[in-house]
Design a protein around this motif. Structure first.
Motif, PDB file in Angstrom:
ATOM      1  N   ASP A  26       0.904  -1.111   0.037  1.00  0.00           N
ATOM      2  CA  ASP A  26      -0.080  -0.059  -0.078  1.00  0.00           C
ATOM      3  C   ASP A  26       0.970   1.115   0.115  1.00  0.00           C
ATOM      4  OD1 ASP A  26      -2.739  -1.340   0.314  1.00  0.00           O
ATOM      5  OD2 ASP A  26      -1.715  -1.590   2.247  1.00  0.00           O
ATOM      6  N   ILE A  27       0.120   2.429  -0.019  1.00  0.00           N
ATOM      7  CA  ILE A  27       1.044   3.885   0.207  1.00  0.00           C
ATOM      8  C   ILE A  27       0.675   4.201   1.496  1.00  0.00           C
ATOM      9  CG2 ILE A  27       1.083   6.093  -0.985  1.00  0.00           C
ATOM     10  CD1 ILE A  27       2.375   3.698  -2.750  1.00  0.00           C
ATOM     11  N   LEU A  28       1.913   4.764   2.104  1.00  0.00           N
ATOM     12  CA  LEU A  28       1.719   5.324   3.209  1.00  0.00           C
ATOM     13  C   LEU A  28       1.689   6.791   2.789  1.00  0.00           C
ATOM     14  CD1 LEU A  28       1.703   5.236   6.309  1.00  0.00           C
ATOM     15  CD2 LEU A  28       4.297   5.172   6.424  1.00  0.00           C
ATOM     16  N   SER A  29       0.779   7.429   3.162  1.00  0.00           N
ATOM     17  CA  SER A  29       0.739   8.864   2.910  1.00  0.00           C
ATOM     18  C   SER A  29       1.790  10.039   3.437  1.00  0.00           C
ATOM     19  CB  SER A  29      -0.618   9.316   3.079  1.00  0.00           C
ATOM     20  OG  SER A  29      -0.811  10.807   2.722  1.00  0.00           O
ATOM     21  N   SER A  30       2.180  10.590   2.321  1.00  0.00           N
ATOM     22  CA  SER A  30       3.429  11.734   2.831  1.00  0.00           C
ATOM     23  C   SER A  30       2.580  12.542   3.861  1.00  0.00           C
ATOM     24  CB  SER A  30       3.481  12.832   1.719  1.00  0.00           C
ATOM     25  OG  SER A  30       4.105  13.940   2.000  1.00  0.00           O
TER      26      SER A  30
END
Length: 124
Positions: A26-30
């Protein structure tokens, strides 16, 4: 976020689905900052990226949706990470929570994880 000693995924996951069925990339948000293994995550309603659980938020991150299985620094940019998202047993005392979480909020998050098949139990 509180300061914690670094853990590895084996400190968190005690059982999971075959062939890593329980995990997703998944993508861990900035803007999430430095996130350590075992942090309970919420999922942003807008965009579907993940951030550390924020029980008082209204952007989706108030709902426990995953547990991160690696250390990541998403201070300035999005990071691709591996999250535990279904059918697993985890060690309750090794999960990482927001610093100001209440007992009731923690129980709500544990119930939300249980609905995904992630069961937290005391253990070593």
């Amino acid at each position: 976020m509180q300061t914690f000693s670094y853990k590895t995924e084996s400190d968190i996951v005690k059982d999971e689905g075959r062939n890593r069925f329980s995990r997703d990339t998944d993508i861990l948000s900035s803007g999430s900052g430095k996130v350590v293994t075992g942090t309970v995550l919420g999922k942003l309603t807008n965009g579907g990226k993940f951030k550390p659980l924020a029980p008082d938020a209204t952007d989706g991150t108030q709902i426990a949706a995953a547990i991160i299985l690696q250390h990541a620094d998403a201070t300035a940019v999005d990071q691709e990470v591996v999250n535990l998202k279904r059918r697993a047993q985890v060690v309750l005392q090794n999960l990482v929570w927001p610093g100001a979480i209440t007992a009731a909020q923690k129980q709500t998050a544990l119930d939300q994880l249980a609905a995904l098949g992630i069961i937290a139990r005391m253990g070593v």
